[in-house]
Design an enzyme around this catalytic site. Sequence first.
Site, PDB file in Angstrom:
ATOM      1  CG  ASN A  87      -1.797   1.204   1.319  1.00 13.91           C
ATOM      2  OD1 ASN A  87      -1.805   2.038   0.400  1.00 13.91           O
ATOM      3  ND2 ASN A  87      -2.534   1.333   2.413  1.00 13.91           N
ATOM      4  CE  LYS A  90      -0.435   3.252   4.727  1.00 12.99           C
ATOM      5  NZ  LYS A  90      -0.457   3.368   6.179  1.00 12.99           N
ATOM      6  CD  GLU A 114      -3.524  -2.386   7.147  1.00 13.52           C
ATOM      7  OE1 GLU A 114      -2.355  -2.549   6.777  1.00 13.52           O
ATOM      8  OE2 GLU A 114      -4.202  -1.412   6.811  1.00 13.52           O
TER       9      GLU A 114
HETATM   10  P1  13P Z   1       2.834   0.499   7.758  1.00 15.58           P
HETATM   11  O1  13P Z   1       3.391  -0.760   7.171  1.00 15.58           O
HETATM   12  O2  13P Z   1       3.569   1.734   7.331  1.00 15.58           O
HETATM   13  O3  13P Z   1       2.679   0.391   9.242  1.00 15.58           O
HETATM   14  O4  13P Z   1       1.358   0.681   7.156  1.00 15.58           O
HETATM   15  C1  13P Z   1       0.477  -0.376   7.223  1.00 15.58           C
HETATM   16  C2  13P Z   1      -0.695  -0.042   6.384  1.00 15.58           C
HETATM   17  O5  13P Z   1      -1.471   0.832   6.705  1.00 15.58           O
HETATM   18  C3  13P Z   1      -0.868  -0.803   5.141  1.00 15.58           C
HETATM   19  O6  13P Z   1      -2.138  -0.633   4.618  1.00 15.58           O
END
Ligand code: 13P
Length: 247
Positions: free
Chosen positions: A10, A12, A163
């Site tokens: 992801n 983001k 998550e």
């Molecule tokens: P991190 O791996 O940066 O903690 O993020 C997890 C996440 O939100 C994946 O969707």
Amino acid sequence: MWQKKWILCNWKMNGSIAKNFQLLSAVKQTQPTATYIGIASPYPYLLQTSEILRDTQIASGTQDCSRFKTAGAYSGEVSAQMIADCGGTFTLIGHSERRNYFSENNETLRCKLENALNASIIPVLCVGETLNERENNQAENVISSQLEILKGLNISQIAIAYEPVWAIGTGVTASTSQIETIHKFIYNEVLSMLCKDANIRLLYGGSVSAKNVQEILTTQYVDGALVGGASLKADEITDMIVSIEKL
Ligand code: 13P
């Protein structure tokens, strides 16, 4: 792919055409065969990702899709059909950042889920509790109500990402016993809503790195990982893929 271990990345709201090219070239070189790898890029980069990953076993996808079913006057929205048209084969649904910043509730998420399924895109439903909810012993209740949107769906396969909000981007990973307990809970809840031989993929997300990915992926009821920050670093993500391929 429903039998393989999964690693979904992801990104983001990160990336640029140049950076994506470098990162995807590195990921491509790992040539995974035993692991299902997917890249959830920001919308504008979906075509680039699909193009670079064409003729590989690595999937491209997105981090969300519109709750609106048909094309029309919905400024700023991107439909599940458009994602499929641009080569996307999966999408995250209900990431905690979307629940938090965009107040996405079960009603909205159910529409997104149905739209993804109708466009033949795999929805990856994200669930998880906040620290406050965990400390008040509410984790299972919260997750149970998040999973309610699956009720009545006529599907035989589904991917869920657990998550815990307190583990996202914090460097604090849930312990393997915490992960196993919640994953077992999710597995049983989901199974009770779908047909008995449903294929369920349960991914863990929250501060997954090259260091801890093997331990997490060999935990019971864990079929894969949803990786945020570490998926933006070529070394981390390629190390991760290589170590999972060996499992
Ligand atoms: P991190 O791996 O940066 O903690 O993020 C997890 C996440 O939100 C994946 O969707």
